[in-house]
Design a protein around this motif. Structure first.
Motif, PDB file in Angstrom:
ATOM      1  N   VAL A   1     -23.884 -32.171 -10.008  1.00 55.49           N
ATOM      2  CA  VAL A   1     -22.863 -31.351 -10.477  1.00 55.49           C
ATOM      3  C   VAL A   1     -21.713 -31.885 -10.045  1.00 55.49           C
ATOM      4  CG1 VAL A   1     -22.119 -29.209 -10.741  1.00 55.49           C
ATOM      5  CG2 VAL A   1     -24.434 -29.412 -10.830  1.00 55.49           C
ATOM      6  N   VAL A   2     -20.689 -32.223 -10.714  1.00 53.08           N
ATOM      7  CA  VAL A   2     -19.342 -32.981 -10.103  1.00 53.08           C
ATOM      8  C   VAL A   2     -18.271 -31.851 -10.213  1.00 53.08           C
ATOM      9  CG1 VAL A   2     -17.650 -34.718 -10.305  1.00 53.08           C
ATOM     10  CG2 VAL A   2     -20.087 -35.073 -10.661  1.00 53.08           C
TER      11      VAL A   2
ATOM     12  N   TRP B   1     -19.786 -34.237  -5.423  1.00 61.06           N
ATOM     13  CA  TRP B   1     -20.972 -34.424  -6.142  1.00 61.06           C
ATOM     14  C   TRP B   1     -21.825 -33.840  -5.375  1.00 61.06           C
ATOM     15  CZ3 TRP B   1     -21.842 -38.461  -9.933  1.00 61.06           C
ATOM     16  CH2 TRP B   1     -20.717 -39.179 -10.450  1.00 61.06           C
ATOM     17  N   ILE B   2     -22.623 -32.726  -6.000  1.00 59.83           N
ATOM     18  CA  ILE B   2     -23.451 -32.025  -5.466  1.00 59.83           C
ATOM     19  C   ILE B   2     -24.921 -32.241  -6.081  1.00 59.83           C
ATOM     20  CG2 ILE B   2     -24.410 -29.770  -5.005  1.00 59.83           C
ATOM     21  CD1 ILE B   2     -21.645 -28.615  -5.083  1.00 59.83           C
ATOM     22  N   LYS B   3     -25.952 -32.897  -5.225  1.00 62.57           N
ATOM     23  CA  LYS B   3     -27.303 -33.265  -5.790  1.00 62.57           C
ATOM     24  C   LYS B   3     -28.084 -31.917  -6.271  1.00 62.57           C
ATOM     25  CE  LYS B   3     -31.463 -35.983  -4.395  1.00 62.57           C
ATOM     26  NZ  LYS B   3     -32.010 -36.790  -3.607  1.00 62.57           N
TER      27      LYS B   3
ATOM     28  N   LYS C   1     -24.404 -25.517 -11.489  1.00 65.36           N
ATOM     29  CA  LYS C   1     -23.096 -25.414 -12.184  1.00 65.36           C
ATOM     30  C   LYS C   1     -22.699 -24.069 -12.630  1.00 65.36           C
ATOM     31  CE  LYS C   1     -20.465 -27.861 -15.529  1.00 65.36           C
ATOM     32  NZ  LYS C   1     -19.830 -26.570 -16.356  1.00 65.36           N
ATOM     33  N   LYS C   2     -23.732 -23.089 -13.189  1.00 68.04           N
ATOM     34  CA  LYS C   2     -23.301 -21.942 -13.617  1.00 68.04           C
ATOM     35  C   LYS C   2     -23.208 -21.134 -12.270  1.00 68.04           C
ATOM     36  CE  LYS C   2     -25.135 -18.467 -16.724  1.00 68.04           C
ATOM     37  NZ  LYS C   2     -26.243 -17.883 -17.546  1.00 68.04           N
ATOM     38  N   GLU C   3     -23.814 -21.200 -11.051  1.00 65.87           N
ATOM     39  CA  GLU C   3     -23.984 -20.346 -10.072  1.00 65.87           C
ATOM     40  C   GLU C   3     -22.435 -20.625  -9.306  1.00 65.87           C
ATOM     41  OE1 GLU C   3     -25.655 -20.531  -5.427  1.00 65.87           O
ATOM     42  OE2 GLU C   3     -26.838 -21.357  -7.495  1.00 65.87           O
ATOM     43  N   ILE C   4     -21.964 -22.009  -9.192  1.00 65.54           N
ATOM     44  CA  ILE C   4     -20.805 -22.171  -8.596  1.00 65.54           C
ATOM     45  C   ILE C   4     -19.639 -21.790  -9.582  1.00 65.54           C
ATOM     46  CG2 ILE C   4     -19.462 -24.112  -7.814  1.00 65.54           C
ATOM     47  CD1 ILE C   4     -21.922 -25.655  -7.198  1.00 65.54           C
ATOM     48  N   GLU C   5     -19.627 -22.003 -10.705  1.00 67.47           N
ATOM     49  CA  GLU C   5     -18.540 -21.612 -11.569  1.00 67.47           C
ATOM     50  C   GLU C   5     -18.507 -19.864 -11.575  1.00 67.47           C
ATOM     51  OE1 GLU C   5     -19.401 -23.019 -15.267  1.00 67.47           O
ATOM     52  OE2 GLU C   5     -18.400 -25.069 -15.021  1.00 67.47           O
TER      53      GLU C   5
ATOM     54  N   ARG D   1     -16.108 -20.665  -3.895  1.00 74.53           N
ATOM     55  CA  ARG D   1     -16.512 -22.016  -4.428  1.00 74.53           C
ATOM     56  C   ARG D   1     -15.972 -23.149  -3.593  1.00 74.53           C
ATOM     57  NH1 ARG D   1     -14.783 -20.759  -8.924  1.00 74.53           N
ATOM     58  NH2 ARG D   1     -12.627 -21.497  -9.156  1.00 74.53           N
ATOM     59  N   LEU D   2     -14.844 -23.102  -3.253  1.00 75.27           N
ATOM     60  CA  LEU D   2     -14.186 -24.215  -2.338  1.00 75.27           C
ATOM     61  C   LEU D   2     -15.005 -24.370  -1.279  1.00 75.27           C
ATOM     62  CD1 LEU D   2     -10.620 -23.362  -2.957  1.00 75.27           C
ATOM     63  CD2 LEU D   2     -11.839 -25.445  -3.997  1.00 75.27           C
ATOM     64  N   GLU D   3     -15.487 -23.269  -0.464  1.00 76.65           N
ATOM     65  CA  GLU D   3     -16.447 -23.356   0.772  1.00 76.65           C
ATOM     66  C   GLU D   3     -17.648 -24.059   0.404  1.00 76.65           C
ATOM     67  OE1 GLU D   3     -18.053 -20.283   4.188  1.00 76.65           O
ATOM     68  OE2 GLU D   3     -16.771 -19.520   2.809  1.00 76.65           O
ATOM     69  N   LYS D   4     -18.184 -23.770  -0.671  1.00 72.88           N
ATOM     70  CA  LYS D   4     -19.601 -24.163  -1.062  1.00 72.88           C
ATOM     71  C   LYS D   4     -19.468 -25.920  -1.593  1.00 72.88           C
ATOM     72  CE  LYS D   4     -23.668 -24.058  -3.189  1.00 72.88           C
ATOM     73  NZ  LYS D   4     -24.938 -23.806  -2.294  1.00 72.88           N
ATOM     74  N   LEU D   5     -18.147 -26.062  -2.134  1.00 70.15           N
ATOM     75  CA  LEU D   5     -17.862 -27.624  -2.260  1.00 70.15           C
ATOM     76  C   LEU D   5     -17.570 -28.332  -0.881  1.00 70.15           C
ATOM     77  CD1 LEU D   5     -15.864 -27.296  -5.459  1.00 70.15           C
ATOM     78  CD2 LEU D   5     -18.353 -27.959  -5.319  1.00 70.15           C
ATOM     79  N   GLY D   6     -17.373 -27.518   0.312  1.00 67.44           N
ATOM     80  CA  GLY D   6     -17.137 -28.141   1.404  1.00 67.44           C
ATOM     81  C   GLY D   6     -15.504 -28.807   1.530  1.00 67.44           C
TER      82      GLY D   6
END
Length: 207
Positions: A7-8, A17-19, A30-34, A41-46
């Motif tokens: 998921v990008v 890029w998240i595997k 993708k649905k969970e992050i959105e 979300r930004l914390e999840k994406l680092g």
């Protein structure tokens, strides 16, 4: 062989890029992050920010503005920022870093700016004249002040001091109705000038 899906996500030119695994896993992720709040979300994406004290930030921002705008504009920006800093000191003294600012702080600033005489006095500081006796700011003035804060926070985001601009979803206040201005008639002007001349014989100030 077995394919792996990612998921990008992009944020201000930065890509993550998240595997995920299978295509179904990628869709669920993708649905969970959105569905997350933006800061989560930004914390999840680092995607993290550098910590910055509010007073240091505004000092640097005013220096930046001072090199690019007219002195009168800098003066208005400084007055707006001083009002917000005074508000934080009075109502949210624990908020000291940019990362702590939320939308509710900006909306609280709007409310208090319209009704708090104490905040107006603190915001005016050492301004000359009898400013303490003047009326509270109009909604139009508060809208300008929030606009200044919005510009400052966007600049902070560009420098990686904020992930979310706290003014982004703040609504503008409804402008106050314009006051009707009555112009003196020609006869009234004559009466005013004649009275000034008469009084001026006793007191020079009336001239």
């Amino acid at each position: 062989g077995k394919r792996t899906f990612y998921v990008v996500f992009s944020n201000r030119g930065r890509h993550r890029w998240i595997k995920a695994g299978s295509q179904a896993d990628a869709k669920r992720l993708k649905k969970e992050i959105e569905s997350m709040a933006e800061n989560q979300r930004l914390e999840k994406l680092g995607i993290t920010t550098r910590n910055k004290r509010i007073d240091d930030f505004f000092r640097e921002y005013l220096e930046y503005i001072g090199l690019r705008t007219a002195p009168n504009t800098v003066k208005r920006y400084r007055a707006a920022i001083n009002a917000f800093v005074a508000f934080l000191s009075m109502f949210h003294s624990s908020v000291r870093n940019l990362s702590q600012l939320k939308q509710e702080h900006i909306e609280s600033f709007q409310r208090e700016r319209l009704k708090s005489v104490e905040l107006k006095t603190a915001a005016d500081g050492d301004k000359n004249g009898n400013h303490k006796n003047k009326r509270l700011p109009l909604p139009q003035t508060v809208n300008f002040e929030v606009g200044v804060l919005r510009s400052a926070f966007i600049w902070a985001q560009d420098h990686n001091w904020l992930t979310v601009v706290p003014t982004r979803k703040v609504k503008r206040l409804k402008p106050a109705a314009k006051r009707t201005i009555r112009v003196l008639s020609e006869d009234e002007c004559s009466l005013l000038l004649n009275a000034g001349r008469e009084l001026g014989r006793k007191d020079e100030r009336f001239k």
